[in-house]
Enzyme design. Structure first.
Site, PDB file in Angstrom:
ATOM      1  N   LYS A 151       0.842  -1.210   0.000  1.00  0.00           N
ATOM      2  CA  LYS A 151       0.000   0.000   0.000  1.00  0.00           C
ATOM      3  C   LYS A 151       0.873   1.255   0.000  1.00  0.00           C
ATOM      4  CE  LYS A 151      -3.422  -0.478   2.939  1.00  0.00           C
ATOM      5  NZ  LYS A 151      -4.266  -0.422   4.162  1.00  0.00           N
TER       6      LYS A 151
ATOM      7  N   LYS B  27       2.421  -4.513  10.917  1.00  0.00           N
ATOM      8  CA  LYS B  27       1.061  -4.623  11.461  1.00  0.00           C
ATOM      9  C   LYS B  27       1.156  -5.231  12.851  1.00  0.00           C
ATOM     10  CE  LYS B  27      -3.215  -3.917   9.997  1.00  0.00           C
ATOM     11  NZ  LYS B  27      -3.576  -2.963   8.934  1.00  0.00           N
TER      12      LYS B  27
ATOM     13  N   SER C 247      -1.815   9.442   8.150  1.00  0.00           N
ATOM     14  CA  SER C 247      -0.837   9.106   9.202  1.00  0.00           C
ATOM     15  C   SER C 247       0.525   9.707   8.857  1.00  0.00           C
ATOM     16  CB  SER C 247      -0.669   7.587   9.323  1.00  0.00           C
ATOM     17  OG  SER C 247      -1.649   7.044  10.166  1.00  0.00           O
TER      18      SER C 247
HETATM   19  N1  GLU Z   1      -4.724   0.490   9.815  1.00  0.00           N
HETATM   20  C1  GLU Z   1      -4.748   1.334   8.679  1.00  0.00           C
HETATM   21  C2  GLU Z   1      -4.473   0.528   7.411  1.00  0.00           C
HETATM   22  O1  GLU Z   1      -4.672  -0.655   7.370  1.00  0.00           O
HETATM   23  C3  GLU Z   1      -3.875   2.556   8.833  1.00  0.00           C
HETATM   24  C4  GLU Z   1      -2.428   2.292   9.052  1.00  0.00           C
HETATM   25  C5  GLU Z   1      -1.632   3.522   9.437  1.00  0.00           C
HETATM   26  O2  GLU Z   1      -2.159   4.613   9.482  1.00  0.00           O
HETATM   27  O3  GLU Z   1      -0.450   3.325   9.675  1.00  0.00           O
HETATM   28  O4  GLU Z   1      -4.154   1.062   6.380  1.00  0.00           O
END
Ligand code: GLU
Length: 459
Positions: free
Chosen positions: A104, A116, A392
């Site tokens: 991503k 994660k 973020s």
């Molecule tokens: N948990 C979110 C995602 O899966 C955001 C991750 C983040 O902001 O680091 O993209």
């Protein structure tokens, strides 16, 4: 890496291997070697941290709770990704989600790697005090691996700004005198979070869909008209029509995406269904999303489940089983709940012609193939739901500079970043036989591979 993500990464590498314009300086045997190295690097996480948190409960019992932090890849920057509190959390799931974060961030040119975290609990079963303890213990166990230039967690399913504030405070007390604002993102605004972070994922999900179906088509419809491509035909068939939209999940992502759809003045849309863990609410004429959002906010996030509750908030809707949202006659289905919602056993019941992945991995690999073969557009997670991690990144930047942007500025920058990605990916998608997911993966893998090559990591 779970098989679906791993298989698509491998297919992307296979396509790039055959592409003479990609790494043209690497030829012959070294090319084969480089691609074998890439497959090895991208298919495995750098590190898996696991702990059993020791938690004294308020009833006097002491329990041990499995917790994870998976650091998949940091080629493009510090590891980055949420921490989820959910009972289904396990090592394989967290590892797959960490790999998705690597892809991503690479896809959207966010200068972070992928990580994660997860804690295997249903947060509804714990008191606020216990959740505070679980959050602070998580930081204590993993603090050596975390940090603003190492690994930066954020909220995910079952966590939010409250948990991020607790974790930041714990990190600050474990590492006194060190910069801490960038150690976690998704904090509350008063505690150094970014305006717009809470809404960012849902807004980005809807923006991606709207940009494809409106802005991009407006500009490109002539070019698209001449295309044999089945996805171009599906997109054109939905242009300038009243679009029915159903949204699975009414949490942070689904509720905001539903609100964006409700308020959209670019496309002609109506939200005919929303669902959550208890129920699907359906109204062919369209649902009053702002009122449902107000109700859910005052009801621990849950939608009305009885005629009486619907009466209290004045919303007209039929009450259906929670799964029914998937099978309604609708044009668009936004999947903003959990993974594995559309799979080989229910995919044939899906009537929507456009699916948008607000959650991570809601469509399984088998189902994805069947949908693509039918010419159904599946807008994948790594493309559609990156708004959270993009904002973020803005939060991390703002925390470093201690200069904060206005909410308008945050959304302007967010949409600009997503648009840049879409303008690269969409012409390829409508011009070649690959699925949108495959196109996104190829782009992300290309970026990661180029940087790994330049860093001398493939010998
Ligand atoms: N948990 C979110 C995602 O899966 C955001 C991750 C983040 O902001 O680091 O993209």
């Amino acid at each position: 890496m779970a098989s679906q993500t791993g298989a698509i990464v491998q297919r992307s590498l296979d396509a790039l291997l055959e592409d003479p314009s990609f790494l043209p300086e690497v030829q012959g045997n070294s090319r084969i070697q480089a691609f074998t190295s890439l497959a090895a690097i991208l298919s495995t996480p750098n590190q898996i941290h696991k702990a059993f948190l020791r938690i004294p409960l308020e009833n006097g019992n002491v329990v041990r709770i499995p917790a994870y932090r998976v650091q998949h890849n940091n080629t493009l920057g510090p590891y980055k990704g949420g921490i989820r509190f959910h009972e289904s959390v396990n090592e394989e799931e967290v590892t797959n989600l960490a790999a998705l974060m690597t892809l991503k961030n690479a896809l959207h040119d966010v200068p972070f790697g992928g990580g994660k975290g997860g804690v295997a609990i249903n947060p509804r079963d714990y008191s606020v005090k216990e959740l505070h303890l679980i959050s602070t213990k998580y930081v204590q166990y993993f603090s050596d691996s975390l940090g603003p230039d190492k690994d930066i967690p954020a909220p995910d399913v079952g966590t939010g700004d409250r948990e991020m504030d607790w974790m930041t405070a714990e990190y600050k007390s474990i590492r006194p005198g060190k910069p801490y604002r960038g150690s976690f993102t998704g904090k509350s605004v008063v505690n150094g979070g970014s305006l717009g972070r809470r809404e960012a994922t849902g807004k980005g999900v809807y923006f991606t869909f709207r940009y494809m179906l409106h802005d991009f088509l407006e500009e490109q419809s002539k070019w698209l008209d001449g295309k044999e491509n089945i996805f171009a035909q599906t997109a054109l068939a939905h242009k300038d029509r009243l679009l029915k939209i159903a949204v699975q999940g009414f949490g942070n992502v689904g509720s905001i995406a539903a609100l964006e759809a409700y308020q959209d003045n670019h496309l002609h849309t109506k939200v005919i269904a929303v669902s959550d863990r208890n129920v699907t609410l359906y109204n062919e004429e369209g649902l009053d999303i702002p009122t449902l959002l107000d109700f859910a906010t005052g009801n621990r996030g849950d939608l009305p489940v009885t005629e009486e509750q619907l009466g209290i908030c004045g919303v007209k809707a039929s009450i259906l089983d929670r799964e029914e949202v998937l099978y309604l006659e609708t044009d668009v289905l936004i999947l903003a709940a959990l993974e594995d919602q559309v799979h080989k056993d229910n995919v044939d019941k899906i009537q929507a012609r456009i699916l948008v992945e607000g959650a991570n991995a809601p469509v399984t690999g088998d189902a994805d193939k069947i949908l693509n073969d039918k010419g159904i557009i599946v807008i994948p997670d790594i493309l559609a739901n990156a708004g959270g991690v993009i904002v973020s990144y803005f939060e991390w930047l703002q925390g470093r500079e201690t200069q904060f942007y206005s909410e308008d500025e945050v959304f302007r920058l967010l949409f600009q970043k997503m648009q840049t990605t879409l303008d690269t990916i969409l012409p390829q998608y409508f011009g070649d036989p690959y699925s949108l997911r495959q196109n996104c993966y190829i782009h992300a893998v290309m970026k990661l591979s180029t940087v790994l090559h330049r860093q001398g990591k493939l010998y």
